[in-house]
Enzyme design. Structure first.
Site, PDB file in Angstrom:
ATOM      1  N   GLU A  47       0.816  -1.225   0.000  1.00 33.39           N
ATOM      2  CA  GLU A  47       0.000   0.000   0.000  1.00 33.39           C
ATOM      3  C   GLU A  47       0.847   1.272   0.000  1.00 33.39           C
ATOM      4  OE1 GLU A  47      -3.178   0.023   2.818  1.00 33.39           O
ATOM      5  OE2 GLU A  47      -3.924  -1.950   2.207  1.00 33.39           O
TER       6      GLU A  47
ATOM      7  N   GLU B 178      -5.091  -9.001   1.013  1.00 35.43           N
ATOM      8  CA  GLU B 178      -5.773  -8.609   2.246  1.00 35.43           C
ATOM      9  C   GLU B 178      -7.240  -8.376   1.975  1.00 35.43           C
ATOM     10  OE1 GLU B 178      -4.404  -5.401   4.756  1.00 35.43           O
ATOM     11  OE2 GLU B 178      -2.316  -5.738   4.176  1.00 35.43           O
TER      12      GLU B 178
END
Length: 326
Positions: free
Chosen positions: A133, A239
């Site tokens: 991220e 995720e």
């Protein structure tokens, strides 16, 4: 639209002849910031492998965020000998949001792990994720949500450079043929400014949390639509999950009941078809974060907080009483 249609399409598009990996994400430290040691990782890996009601072949894989043992400059994470001891496959992670010096330490830890543990380690590695991220943290959205407060993220140009350094680092080693990718939110993967990263990777690691989508319809029944938007190269779901406790965000209400519904609506459509690492097995060790996504509570046993079986899911999809979304 029926809740599971989007997920079924994703699974069909990216499934392969080989068995898909199923696992969880494992952080380097506990809620109180103390480091996880080899015995801690081993206990978590064993718990994951023996979860009551686990679907399919169970959860035998671990996604890591860093190669560095927490609290050391560049010592390899003790998750590696724990994985060797429990025969847990690994999606390695190199933290890329803390700048060039920190990333150099990640590469040093990777090199040390290869030379120290040799085939016992490299035979377990199924992929290498360069960062997590980082594009989101450096984006206007990420900065607006203070995602860069703890770590600054990385631009697309920086990520491409980091990916190249990893490929160079594993050249001539047993990991040379392992897929190298990057993990980010679906919004960053579809961003035109990040196309260079998409072109540089072998796989797309996608993080998708409808819970955080407070500006759109994000009740449990909307999750599959949010999931469907990230496409491209081979997609690994790195995720996703739903909190068992915490604050309500728009229509997303954390609870064990809703976490179970999300597991069945989303997870059961992916397990066995797509490589997936759920968030998370346990995030409540030595304190409980807010929100908490762990399917196990403070203690570390094998009984989840909700039923994680996928029994009857296919039958429910064909049942006229199954829950629909517009």
């Amino acid at each position: 639209m029926r809740l599971t249609l989007g997920l079924a399409a994703l699974a069909a598009a990216f499934s392969s002849a080989r068995a898909a990996h199923q696992g969880f994400n494992y952080g380097a430290f506990f809620t109180d910031n103390s480091p996880k040691m080899q015995s801690d990782f081993e206990a978590e890996f064993k718990a994951a492998q023996n979860l009551q009601g686990a679907p399919g072949t169970g959860f035998n894989s671990a996604r890591l965020y860093t190669m560095v043992q927490w609290g050391t400059p560049s010592h390899p994470t003790t998750a590696i000998p724990a994985a060797i001891a429990t025969n847990t496959t690994l999606l390695l992670g190199l933290w890329a949001s803390a700048g060039n010096t920190a990333f150099t330490n990640e590469l040093a830890a990777l090199h040390s792990a290869i030379t120290t543990y040799r085939d016992a380690f490299t035979d377990l590695v199924i992929g290498i994720s360069v960062g997590s991220e980082d594009l989101y943290r450096s984006s206007p959205t990420g900065r607006a949500h203070d995602a860069s407060a703890a770590a600054g993220g990385a631009t697309a140009e920086e990520m491409v450079r980091y990916i190249g350094r990893v490929r160079e680092a594993v050249r001539g080693t047993a990991l040379e043929g392992v897929r190298v990718g990057h993990v980010d939110t679906w919004g960053e993967w579809v961003g035109e400014g990040n196309r260079a990263v998409l072109e540089a990777v072998d796989f797309v690691g996608m993080d998708a949390y409808g819970y955080w989508e407070g500006a759109v319809e994000n009740g449990v029944g909307e999750e599959s639509g949010l999931f469907e938007r990230a496409v491209g190269k081979p997609v690994w779901v790195t995720e996703t999950g739903f909190p068992v406790s915490g604050e309500t965000v728009n229509k997303a209400v954390p609870s064990a009941e809703n976490a179970r519904r999300f597991w069945r609506d989303v997870g059961c459509g992916l397990f066995g078809k797509v490589d997936v690492w759920w968030y998370t097995l346990r995030d409540a060790g030595k304190g409980t974060p807010v929100p908490s996504f762990g399917i196990l509570g403070e203690g570390l046993g094998t009984k989840p907080l909700f039923d994680i079986s996928c029994d009857g899911v296919e039958e429910a999809e064909g049942d006229g009483d199954a829950c629909d979304a517009e």
